[in-house]
Design a protein around this motif. Structure first.
Motif, short mmCIF file in Angstrom:
data_model
loop_
_atom_site.label_atom_id
_atom_site.label_comp_id
_atom_site.label_asym_id
_atom_site.label_seq_id
_atom_site.Cartn_x
_atom_site.Cartn_y
_atom_site.Cartn_z
N MET A 126 -28.75 8.61 13.61
CA MET A 126 -27.67 8.45 12.65
C MET A 126 -26.35 8.60 13.37
O MET A 126 -26.27 9.28 14.40
N ARG A 127 -25.33 7.97 12.83
CA ARG A 127 -24.00 8.12 13.39
C ARG A 127 -23.00 8.37 12.27
O ARG A 127 -23.24 7.98 11.11
N GLY A 128 -21.90 9.02 12.60
CA GLY A 128 -20.89 9.33 11.60
C GLY A 128 -19.53 9.52 12.25
O GLY A 128 -19.40 9.72 13.46
N ARG A 129 -18.51 9.44 11.40
CA ARG A 129 -17.14 9.68 11.88
C ARG A 129 -16.30 10.22 10.73
O ARG A 129 -16.56 9.95 9.56
N ARG A 130 -15.30 10.99 11.11
CA ARG A 130 -14.39 11.56 10.12
C ARG A 130 -13.49 10.48 9.55
O ARG A 130 -13.24 9.44 10.17
N LYS A 131 -13.00 10.76 8.37
CA LYS A 131 -12.06 9.84 7.73
C LYS A 131 -10.85 9.60 8.62
O LYS A 131 -10.33 10.54 9.26
N ASP A 132 -10.42 8.39 8.72
CA ASP A 132 -9.25 7.98 9.51
C ASP A 132 -9.47 8.16 11.01
O ASP A 132 -8.50 8.20 11.78
N SER A 133 -10.72 8.31 11.43
CA SER A 133 -11.01 8.41 12.86
C SER A 133 -11.77 7.17 13.30
O SER A 133 -12.56 6.60 12.55
N GLU A 134 -11.53 6.75 14.53
CA GLU A 134 -12.23 5.59 15.07
C GLU A 134 -13.41 6.00 15.96
O GLU A 134 -14.16 5.14 16.42
N THR A 135 -13.56 7.28 16.20
CA THR A 135 -14.61 7.77 17.10
C THR A 135 -15.88 8.09 16.30
O THR A 135 -15.86 8.89 15.37
N TRP A 136 -16.97 7.45 16.69
CA TRP A 136 -18.26 7.70 16.06
C TRP A 136 -19.03 8.76 16.85
O TRP A 136 -19.00 8.77 18.07
N GLN A 137 -19.70 9.65 16.12
CA GLN A 137 -20.59 10.64 16.72
C GLN A 137 -22.03 10.25 16.39
O GLN A 137 -22.33 9.92 15.23
N THR A 138 -22.91 10.29 17.37
CA THR A 138 -24.30 9.89 17.17
C THR A 138 -25.23 11.08 17.39
O THR A 138 -25.06 11.85 18.33
N VAL A 139 -26.19 11.23 16.49
CA VAL A 139 -27.18 12.31 16.57
C VAL A 139 -28.57 11.69 16.48
O VAL A 139 -28.81 10.80 15.64
N GLU A 140 -29.47 12.15 17.33
CA GLU A 140 -30.85 11.66 17.32
C GLU A 140 -31.81 12.83 17.25
O GLU A 140 -31.65 13.84 17.94
N TRP A 141 -32.81 12.69 16.40
CA TRP A 141 -33.90 13.65 16.32
C TRP A 141 -35.20 12.91 16.59
O TRP A 141 -35.44 11.84 16.03
N THR A 142 -36.02 13.48 17.46
CA THR A 142 -37.30 12.86 17.80
C THR A 142 -38.45 13.82 17.46
O THR A 142 -38.25 15.03 17.32
N ILE A 143 -39.64 13.25 17.38
CA ILE A 143 -40.81 14.07 17.09
C ILE A 143 -41.10 15.03 18.24
O ILE A 143 -41.63 16.13 18.04
#
Length: 266
Positions: A126-143
């Motif tokens: 999944m990825r997400g970013r704060r409002k009014d920010s252009e930088t995306w943060q990505t998080v991965e969870w694996t088995i």
């Protein structure tokens, strides 16, 4: 003398009247907010008493009006209405937690972005970013990551690995990009002990009176040391009658000379 007493009484009465006529202190902003919260808490508890036995309350809260009221108040701070709160907050081992879908809704309602990139039974990105920010943060969870944390033995991980991976990724990403939106309720229900939707751990049995008053168990006695071994020495020229080592005799015996000194010729 009587005139003096009457005068003092009159002066005291005037002073008391002036004190009683002083304007009441203006409530501070904090006091006003606290009074409003107390009124809200009272209303929430009245509501909780009516809802406590209904099927609209999750199992972890059913029959507990105090916990229900606290959940309603916490949900109000997060911007949720009471009935939505009861379907969004679980009490897991005494800790309130949001369900994953509710946490995503709160973060997105604040204007932040969360997107599901990939998801299956072995991994979730999944990825997400704060409002009014252009930088995306990505998080991965694996088995594999879940296995390292000892989660795969839990029932929900066996039944629904895909959903549990999504929940774990949601919690981690939400804390990363919008921890301020969560108001201290930073964990999803699925993160706490691998539980989901109000699953409750088995409570510990309460201590009984007998358990509290029973005398402390005595420590086990230390093992009896073995008898010291006797050393038997038989000399070529002489054997003691009892064959037991005599330390004093050995030290005084000429048959056990001290180490010869250099130059002594021995």
């Amino acid at each position: 003398m009587t005139h003096e007493i009457a005068t003092r009484d009159e002066q005291h009465a005037v002073a008391t009247q002036q004190t009683n006529n002083l304007p009441a202190p203006t409530p501070t902003e904090g006091t006003t907010a606290l009074m409003a919260w107390a009124q809200e808490a009272s209303l929430a508890y009245d509501m909780a008493q009516k809802l406590a036995a209904t099927s609209f309350v999750p199992q972890s809260l059913r029959g507990k009006p105090g916990d229900i009221a606290a959940a309603i108040l916490a949900g109000s701070e997060l911007g949720m209405k009471p009935m939505a709160t009861l379907k969004s907050i679980d009490i897991i081992q005494g800790t309130p937690a949001l369900r994953a879908h509710a946490m995503r809704a709160i973060v997105q309602r604040q204007g932040h972005d969360i997107e599901l990139v990939e998801s299956d039974d072995t991994h979730c990105i999944m990825r997400g970013r704060r409002k009014d920010s252009e930088t995306w943060q990505t998080v991965e969870w694996t088995i594999d990551r879940a296995q390292l944390m000892g989660l795969l033995s839990k029932d929900q991980w066996k039944k629904n690995p895909k959903g549990m991976l999504v929940a774990r990724t949601t919690g981690e990403l939400s804390r990363l990009i919008a921890s301020d939106a969560l108001h201290g309720m930073a964990y999803v229900s699925e993160e706490l002990e691998g539980t989901v939707h109000g699953e409750i751990a088995q409570p510990r049995a309460p201590l009984s009176v007998a358990a509290l008053t029973a005398p402390a168990a005595l420590p086990e006695p230390a093992p009896t040391p073995a008898a010291e071994e006797s050393h038997q020495v038989t000399r070529d020229d002489q054997a003691p009658a009892d064959g037991i080592w005599d330390a004093d005799a050995a030290e005084d015996s000429v048959d056990w000379p001290e180490t010869a000194q250099p130059g002594s010729g021995n």
